[in-house]
Design an enzyme around this catalytic site. Structure first.
Site, short mmCIF file in Angstrom:
data_model
loop_
_atom_site.label_atom_id
_atom_site.label_comp_id
_atom_site.label_asym_id
_atom_site.label_seq_id
_atom_site.Cartn_x
_atom_site.Cartn_y
_atom_site.Cartn_z
CE1 TYR A 86 -4.38 1.02 -0.13
CE2 TYR A 86 -3.58 2.83 1.24
CZ TYR A 86 -4.59 2.05 0.39
OH TYR A 86 -5.69 2.67 0.15
CG HIS A 132 2.90 6.15 1.93
ND1 HIS A 132 4.22 6.41 2.26
CD2 HIS A 132 2.56 5.22 2.91
CE1 HIS A 132 4.40 5.84 3.46
NE2 HIS A 132 3.55 5.14 3.83
CG HIS A 163 6.21 2.74 1.48
ND1 HIS A 163 4.74 2.93 1.49
CD2 HIS A 163 6.19 1.88 2.46
CE1 HIS A 163 4.46 2.31 2.47
NE2 HIS A 163 5.09 1.63 3.22
CE LYS A 185 4.31 7.14 10.44
NZ LYS A 185 4.15 5.88 10.39
CD GLN A 206 10.34 -1.01 11.31
OE1 GLN A 206 9.29 -1.70 11.58
NE2 GLN A 206 10.34 -0.24 10.18
CG MET A 255 3.21 10.71 3.26
SD MET A 255 3.86 10.92 1.76
CE MET A 255 3.47 12.50 1.16
CB SER A 256 1.01 6.13 8.06
OG SER A 256 0.61 5.04 8.56
#
Ligand code: AMP
Length: 277
Positions: free
Chosen positions: A29, A31, A34, A146, A150, A181-182
């Site tokens: 998915y 955006h 990525h 973001k 992690q 953005m996510s």
């Protein structure tokens, strides 16, 4: 661009890739966040591999695994445009056959923040990322700032387990109003979407206070919390002012400090962060 769906095929093609190999793991998915990772990988490597895999073991039982958004056709079109060489999309059945029983776990760093709110999440992340690194054998792997914790956890795994690759951090891409953005932003209705900017506003406030010389972590925490409380659709999970490497909570803000937060807007849990330096 080749689309590969099995581990054997990915390993076979890997032998033919020209070095260095840049790798971008994603859950799809896609955006512009990525794509910033893919562009960076494209610029710094001869070959680029992108994985799309919604990793079941990093989702908690009450989380959104079953309804995680997906649009493969669109993802593949975007990756073709960015000139990825290989898209690796393994099945969950092949990644985790019934007899699967090995885990990669990073201690301490994973107990706080996202790890505290989402038990088992990082064990799922480090296990899948270690598997993907073994299959793809990249020279460099690209991760977004973001997901700041992690990034710290993966760098620690790579250092502790002597994995033979470089981890590259890529800055957070934002919408024009500042919302990070996510893929999960798609869950927000228009009213929630407007409210979601409060995460960025709170981080901005921390940045401003820091720039004005404020060094009291408690003050940053208090001001951010008060600002978020003014937004009726927002519920705070955590607000953290922590050492950017150890993730230990700080009393005094120093350079670099990771200011991070998780806030629910309706049922959608969003995270964001800024590094003060
Ligand atoms: P995901 O598909 O959510 O697992 O994310 C895949 C990668 O993209 C991770 O390294 C994320 O940190 C990164 N990423 C997600 N959103 C953004 C963003 N807004 N800016 C930069 N990187 C991002």
């Amino acid at each position: 661009m080749e689309v590969i769906e099995t581990i054997d095929e990915m390993k076979r093609l890997r032998q033919q890739l020209a070095e260095p190999v840049g790798f971008v793991p994603t859950m799809g998915y896609l955006h512009k966040g990525h794509l910033a990772l893919v562009k960076r990988a494209r610029a710094e490597n001869i070959s680029v591999v992108v994985s799309i895999f919604v990793n079941p073991i990093q989702f908690g039982p009450r989380e959104d695994f079953a309804k995680y958004p997906c649009n493969l056709e669109h993802d593949l079109a975007l990756l073709e445009k960015e000139q990825a060489d290989i898209v690796f999309m393994p099945s969950a059945d092949e990644m985790y056959p019934p007899q699967f029983n090995s885990w990669v776990e990073v201690g301490k760093l994973t107990e706080r923040l996202e790890g505290a709110s989402r038990p088992g999440h990082f064990r799922g992340v480090t296990t899948v990322v270690a598997k993907l690194f073994n299959i793809v054998q990249p020279t460099r792997a690209y991760f977004g700032q973001k997901d700041a914790q992690q990034l710290v956890v993966i760098k620690k795994m790579v250092a502790d387990l002597n994995m033979n690759l470089e981890i590259v951090a890529v800055p957070t891409m934002r919408e024009p109003d500042g919302l990070a953005m996510s893929s999960r932003n798609t869950y927000l209705n228009p009213e929630q979407r407007r409210a979601a900017v409060v995460l960025y506003q709170a981080l901005n406030l921390a940045q401003q206070l820091w720039s004005q010389g404020e060094r009291d972590a408690e003050r940053l925490h208090r001001e951010m919390t008060a600002l978020i409380h003014k937004e009726p659709l927002a519920t705070i999970d955590y607000v953290s002012v922590a050492d950017a490497q150890t993730l230990d909570e700080l009393n005094r803000v120093k350079s670099p400090t990771l200011v991070s937060l998780a806030v629910k807007i309706g049922k959608t849990r969003l995270i964001d962060n800024v590094v003060l330096e």
